[in-house]
Design an enzyme around this catalytic site. Sequence first.
Site, mmCIF file in Angstrom:
data_model
loop_
_atom_site.group_PDB
_atom_site.id
_atom_site.type_symbol
_atom_site.label_atom_id
_atom_site.label_comp_id
_atom_site.label_asym_id
_atom_site.label_seq_id
_atom_site.Cartn_x
_atom_site.Cartn_y
_atom_site.Cartn_z
ATOM 1 N N ASP A 509 12.538 -15.892 33.428
ATOM 2 C CA ASP A 509 12.929 -17.579 33.330
ATOM 3 C C ASP A 509 14.681 -17.142 33.263
ATOM 4 O O ASP A 509 14.959 -16.242 33.666
ATOM 5 C CB ASP A 509 13.611 -17.808 31.548
ATOM 6 C CG ASP A 509 13.758 -18.734 30.448
ATOM 7 O OD1 ASP A 509 13.836 -20.220 31.421
ATOM 8 O OD2 ASP A 509 14.977 -18.946 29.401
ATOM 9 N N GLU A 542 25.163 -33.642 21.905
ATOM 10 C CA GLU A 542 24.831 -32.071 21.819
ATOM 11 C C GLU A 542 25.458 -31.101 20.482
ATOM 12 O O GLU A 542 24.043 -30.657 20.752
ATOM 13 C CB GLU A 542 25.178 -32.055 23.658
ATOM 14 C CG GLU A 542 25.146 -32.439 24.398
ATOM 15 C CD GLU A 542 23.576 -31.938 24.518
ATOM 16 O OE1 GLU A 542 22.776 -31.136 24.460
ATOM 17 O OE2 GLU A 542 23.654 -32.221 25.901
#
Length: 828
Positions: A509, A542
């Site tokens: 990743d 967020e």
Amino acid sequence: MAKLKSMDLPIEGMHCASCVLSVNKTFGKIEGVEEVDADLAANKLHINVNPKKISYDEIERLVKNLGFELHSDEVTLRIQGMHCASCTMNVENFLIRLDGIFDVKADLTSQSAKLRYDSSKVDMDEVQKVIESLGFEFLGIEGQIEIDEEEIYQHDLKDKLTRIIVGIIFTAILMVLMFSGWDPLMGLIHGLNQSWKTNISAMGLLSLIVSIGPFIYISLPILKAGWNGLIHKNLNMDVMYSMGILVAYVSSILGTFGIVLDSTFMFYDSAVMLPSFLMIGRYLEARAKKKTSDSIRELIGLQPTSATAIEMENGQIISQKEVSIGDIVLDDLLLVKPGEKIPVDGDVIGGESYVDESMINGEPIPKVKHDGEEVFAGTINQDGVLYIKAKKIGKETVLSNIIRLVEKAQSSRPPVQKFANTIVSYFIPVILTIAIIVFIIWYFVLGATLLFSLTCLISILVVACPCALGLATPTAVTVGVGRAAEFGILIKNGDTLENAGKIDVAAFDKTGTITEGKPEVDDIISFGISDEELIKLAASVEQNSTHPIAKAIVNKANEMEINLYNTSEFENVTGKGLKAKIDSNVVVAGNLALMEAENIEVSKDIVDKYHELEKLSKTIIFIAKDSNVKGILSLSDKIKSNSKTTIEELHKMGIETYMLTGDNESTALNVAKEVGIDNVKAGVLPETKLETVKQIQANNTKKVLFVGDGINDAPALTQADIGVAMGNGTDIAMESGDIVVMEGNLENVVASIQFSKKVLRRIKENIFWAFAYNSILIPIAAGILYPTFGITFNPALAGLAMAMSSVTVITLSLMLKRYVPDIKRKSN
């Protein structure tokens, strides 16, 4: 035909007839499964299996692959007296026969047995009876009783040492008697022989009188264990030792009284020396085995037993007292003085100091800790005073999780051990057959003396030993896993330890793995509103997320001292971004794909700006309010300093590299180019990463190692042959992946592969030397050198050689305690 094991396994997750059909169909095709019946109503899986063909672990893996879960109780039993591979196999083979026990793994190095069982069916008193009937001591259940390991160990050593000293002293006395010819019973015995027409040896009778007490005292533990083996129709090493010892001693007695044999068959000194040498071997083995578990004992020793609890008012301590660790509760305030161990996982609320966290993450450089920083139980406060608030206590701390994982890994078995176990199961019958055949050939075919033929038989019985084979794998695994933990590498099981060194592809990743995972806001570009309002809108949405990008935007708002809006109807759109309502307005924050999915029009000017920033390898977040784009934020994520080195080392090992990321292609390609990654797949969702891993495995028939954060990448971590979870502090994903790398140190991915290769190589070396001892010494014991060189193998020396084979294997394993992976050696 092997006896079948019937099990009723609790299973969760079945909710319809098709689930039952899926389970029955899958297991119906598996070799070793004779009968299977999944019961939806009872949530049970009834299954009859051949334990030699399919293990509980394999059953559990198959069930997991179907999307269900098996549940069983687990317990660790502490057992005293296991000293060879036969002992552990006996414990496993006899306990698994009890109804309700699904799996047993006995561990020689820790003197324990882990059971997976149904507590409603299993009576622990019955378990204890089985263990004690095998000749072992049942100490109790781990965690339910206080076991003084050191006292048991020292008592065992003292007992063995006493028997050794007695054996050596009386062996010397017997040798003096045998070779000096001094015999005070000579006249008496001569008269008896004349009167009773017997042929008693005066020297033999004196040796018998001198030796009988010491012989029984030294040999008793071996003879008792051998007798238990016979009672249970189980040929173990103690049966062989007992046969060798008794043949030597009984032959001496028969020779003493002139029954069948004559006085040439008296070797009382050897008969006493033989069990003494066996005891020397077990003494040395016990000391060496204790050292193999030092790493886990050191980890357990890190756990503090007390702490200083305080009460504070207006930033001042108003009271403090010493408390036990068990008395601490969440949110307690604690004082940690210089030099003390930090008692719990918590947050620093006052003070400042350097803390040595090397035992947790393997990093030797202490870290400075101040307000808001996390600290972990077992780490050492160095030079200042810290005030901390308890956030994790007892079994929930990072240290406790590490200990649990290391213990589990040390008791697991890599596939290579099946090879050794198979050999051990056939070893003793084969050796007994060889010993008898050798005796027959020498005495009846070649016409050798009965004394020589018996000597060969005894020597073969004593020198041949599968103990070294049984110790080859568990000692190396125990030491290797413990040593890896010292570097902040947690290897969860034996399969992982063996397979990590065989991978062909390493897939990563990007965010938090190749990069720091802590992006920072670089550019704020607003349209029709102020920069402050744009940040306020973005951060308000967020703040509901824990994603690194979300944290970066919220941090930016904090830096600008902006108060955020309250939000409602929050939604995380996987791989694309976030949505929420502020008052009655819908605010969307995410990538270009999210704008398209929400049918939000993005003007050409904004798209051009997007591409301009994208070329700089920045992450771009669009912020839209009521379907109108209000601005874009760009963020950059610093590449880890050791990412390039890690990829270079993997290439040197012949491992192909991939990067799978949800980020845009331009950013991904730039990062990949900078660190040297071979293949890039950008814009992929978590499920796409899973499919990519499957594709690599299928198309190239390659073993894949996947490295991710252990949370978002869980599907890919599970699918990969080896999943490596990058752990950071208390967010460590202990249950994700096969390997956990503490502190997210990317070099440790390479180090874990190097550990795997080193430990596997050491296991193979151990098995080689175990074979070498037997392959070389059994023919010598059988007298193969006698016709040409006149060399015979004294039974007592055979006993010593047998003991040294086990000591050699353990010593080779202990050498792993000094192993430093190449990549660590280069970086230091």
